[in-house]
Design an enzyme around this catalytic site. Structure first.
Site: not given
Ligand code: 5GP
Length: 118
Positions: A104, A106, A91
Site C-alpha cells: 500500500h 499512503h 513502508n
C-alpha cells in the site's frame, strides 16, 4: 514472505470489511485510513496479491505497476492535494514498521507536512 490472504486489506478488497472508498479502477482500490495522520490520508492498494513495495516492483507486470501508480496520482487529484502538495509513503518490512502485509501507498496532505520525518 508469502502472501497472507487473511490480511485486513485482502478482506477489504473482497468486500468482507467495509472501507471509506476514495477511488477505484482496474488496478487499484483507494480508501481513507482508519487512523488518519493528516487531513488527507488515503491508502492505495493494488488488486493483486503483493506483500509490499519490494514484492510489487520486483514481481508485478509493467502495465500493473504503471496502472497502480497512475491510480495514486488520480487519488491526489480527486482529494485536491495535487494543488497544495502531498507526500507518498510506502513502508516495507520491519524497520519501516509495515503493519499490513498487502502493498500500500499512503497519500498524505491537506496541511504543511514538514520535511521528511520531522
Ligand atoms: P503500514 O503501517 O502498514 O504502513 O500502514 C497500515 C495502515 O493501515 C495504518 O495507517 C492503519 O491506520 C491502516 N489500517 C489498518 N487497519 C485498517 C482498516 O481496517 N481500515 C482502514 N481504512 N485502515 C486501516
Amino acid at each position: 514472505m508469502s502472501y497472507d490472504n487473511n490480511n485486513i486489506f485482502a478482506k477489504i478488497l473482497r468486500g468482507e470489511i467495509p472501507c471509506n472508498k476514495a477511488y477505484e479502477d482496474d488496478f487499484a482500490l483507494a480508501f481513507h485510513d482508519i487512523t488518519p495522520s493528516a487531513p488527507v490520508h488515503v491508502l492505495v492498494i493494488p488488486k493483486g496479491e503483493y506483500t509490499s513495495f519490494d514484492d510489487f516492483t520486483a514481481s508485478a507486470p509493467a502495465t500493473t505497476i504503471h496502472g497502480f501508480f497512475a491510480a495514486v496520482q488520480k487519488v491526489a487529484q480527486k482529494t485536491g492535494v495535487d494543488k497544495t502538495g502531498y507526500r507518498i509513503i510506502s513502508n516495507h518490512g520491519a524497520d519501516a514498521s509495515q503493519s499490513v502485509p498487502h502493498f500500500h501507498v499512503h497519500v498524505l496532505g491537506g496541511k504543511p507536512m514538514g520535511h521528511l520525518l520531522a
